[in-house]
Design an enzyme around this catalytic site. Sequence first.
Site, PDB file in Angstrom:
ATOM      1  N   SER A 258       0.828  -1.198   0.000  1.00  0.00           N
ATOM      2  CA  SER A 258       0.000   0.000   0.000  1.00  0.00           C
ATOM      3  C   SER A 258       0.859   1.244   0.000  1.00  0.00           C
ATOM      4  O   SER A 258       2.024   1.232   0.384  1.00  0.00           O
ATOM      5  CB  SER A 258      -0.894   0.010   1.242  1.00  0.00           C
ATOM      6  OG  SER A 258      -0.077   0.219   2.379  1.00  0.00           O
ATOM      7  N   LYS A 259       0.227   2.309  -0.438  1.00  0.00           N
ATOM      8  CA  LYS A 259       0.851   3.614  -0.509  1.00  0.00           C
ATOM      9  C   LYS A 259       1.371   4.058   0.856  1.00  0.00           C
ATOM     10  O   LYS A 259       2.362   4.735   0.951  1.00  0.00           O
ATOM     11  CB  LYS A 259      -0.233   4.613  -0.937  1.00  0.00           C
ATOM     12  CG  LYS A 259       0.112   5.425  -2.144  1.00  0.00           C
ATOM     13  CD  LYS A 259      -0.964   6.463  -2.286  1.00  0.00           C
ATOM     14  CE  LYS A 259      -0.957   7.061  -3.672  1.00  0.00           C
ATOM     15  NZ  LYS A 259      -2.238   7.522  -4.088  1.00  0.00           N
ATOM     16  N   ARG A 260       0.611   3.659   1.898  1.00  0.00           N
ATOM     17  CA  ARG A 260       0.941   4.131   3.231  1.00  0.00           C
ATOM     18  C   ARG A 260       2.362   3.742   3.646  1.00  0.00           C
ATOM     19  O   ARG A 260       2.989   4.436   4.414  1.00  0.00           O
ATOM     20  CB  ARG A 260      -0.073   3.614   4.251  1.00  0.00           C
ATOM     21  CG  ARG A 260      -0.920   4.738   4.824  1.00  0.00           C
ATOM     22  CD  ARG A 260      -2.067   4.203   5.636  1.00  0.00           C
ATOM     23  NE  ARG A 260      -2.985   3.448   4.799  1.00  0.00           N
ATOM     24  CZ  ARG A 260      -3.497   2.269   5.130  1.00  0.00           C
ATOM     25  NH1 ARG A 260      -3.182   1.698   6.254  1.00  0.00           N
ATOM     26  NH2 ARG A 260      -4.335   1.668   4.314  1.00  0.00           N
TER      27      ARG A 260
END
Length: 482
Positions: A258-260
């Site tokens: 994920s981007k996070r």
Amino acid sequence: MSSPKNSEIRVRFAPSPTGFLHVGGLRTALFNYLFARKNNGSFVLRIEDTDRKRYIPGAQENLINTFKQMGLDYDEGPVIGGNFGPYIQSERTEHYQKYAQELIDKGAAYYCFCTEKRLNKLRDEARQRNETVMYDGACRNLSQEEVQKKLADNVPHVVRLKIPKEGTTVFYDVVRERVEVENALVDDQVIIKSDGFPTYHLANVVDDHLMKISHVIRGEEWLISVPKHIFMYESLGWKVPKFVHLPLLLNPDKTKLSKRQGDVAVEDYLAKGYLPEALINFVAILGWHAKEDRELYTLDELVKVFSLKRISKSGAVFDVEKLNWMNGWYLRNLSLDYIAEKAKSYFEEAGLDVSNTEKYLKVVDNARNRSATIPEMITHSEMFYNDLEFSDKHKKITNTEVAKRLYEFWIEKLESTDDLSEEFIKMLIKETTEKLGLKGKDLYFPLRLALFGDVHGPDIPMIVDILGREEVIARLNSILHR
Ligand code: GLU
């Protein structure tokens, strides 16, 4: 002239232009590309832009541009065209209408007039019961007359698949092998939305058929859709393509990438100065490995060794440390001219004057051997261009009497020669030891500080070679007269 294509092997990369190219998308594109090239098949690029709500202008151009930078050329697709075009789904809507109608006529799909309100209620109830949200089939068995009346009255509607309630769907995936799904668990998927546009499922199946796609190679998140797709292929009397679902990409903590937890856009990595060669090699081994115990491959080498059989089932960890290691390897091993060209804009942006090509190439060669990324190369290069600054601690080393004598001695020697060869500098170091009694730290620290601004760094002959005679003398003079 390239040899004619094997028409039996046709694959496609079918991104939705909803923004940037995800690293997972790059891997999907790459595996399609490798499979096509390895088998002399065709690699098709198809833009799946039927979800107008998620459409982002410019995303398609961006994608094609990223493809170019990565060296992934496609055989058919937007801009270049081909025999099965157009390759942009929003330009192909009449096909989807036609086959949706055919599915309705065959009893494999039906009109659904349920209101948004009713569907929301169904969804909320299912969630409360902790069940998967599924359409309850209220419109499955409307009579012909009811349907005709509602259509005539312009009641808003969608078209849904009439998935059989009994039995199972069994299929073979090249990676997952035998997959069996109970039909009762498959939703009556909407295939035409109320705006008349097809959903992904219909458009994807129709286009894969019309474009004669032989192998559907894509991310594992689509595996769950296969029963719906097979139902459409079979209802329309079409041949089902082979499926190849690539394992998920994971964060180091094994959650879905994920981007996070870091960058996921290929463009971001390119903007950070990662080399396309390294990115390609890196994503190639995410869920695939060669027969031999080896990880470094150029794109051409990958084409030779690639095989679908060596794709693994288990998720692949996206490890930026490994990408850095690979990028460093490519920095050191690709041609110096190429790396220098790639790094140029970064150097210019950092305010370093790269107009002296001979010096610039030497600087780059030094830096690339010490760096994992191009921006890191800047930190190993600034001292060859900028005025040096010294901490108090360093000033204590350069301000001693003996250091001054060392600088004077070097200036005198260098002013009387043109020789800057490694042998000469080594000899000069030896002579300094003999003459001034300096060796080890006492010799190298003040010298390296004066020329390079730090006690640690490259060998003295290398620093001298990069700076050139004039700059070496200037730096010695400057420290002497401060
Ligand atoms: N348009 C889909 C996507 O964005 C394509 C999936 C497929 O390859 O079937 O991922």
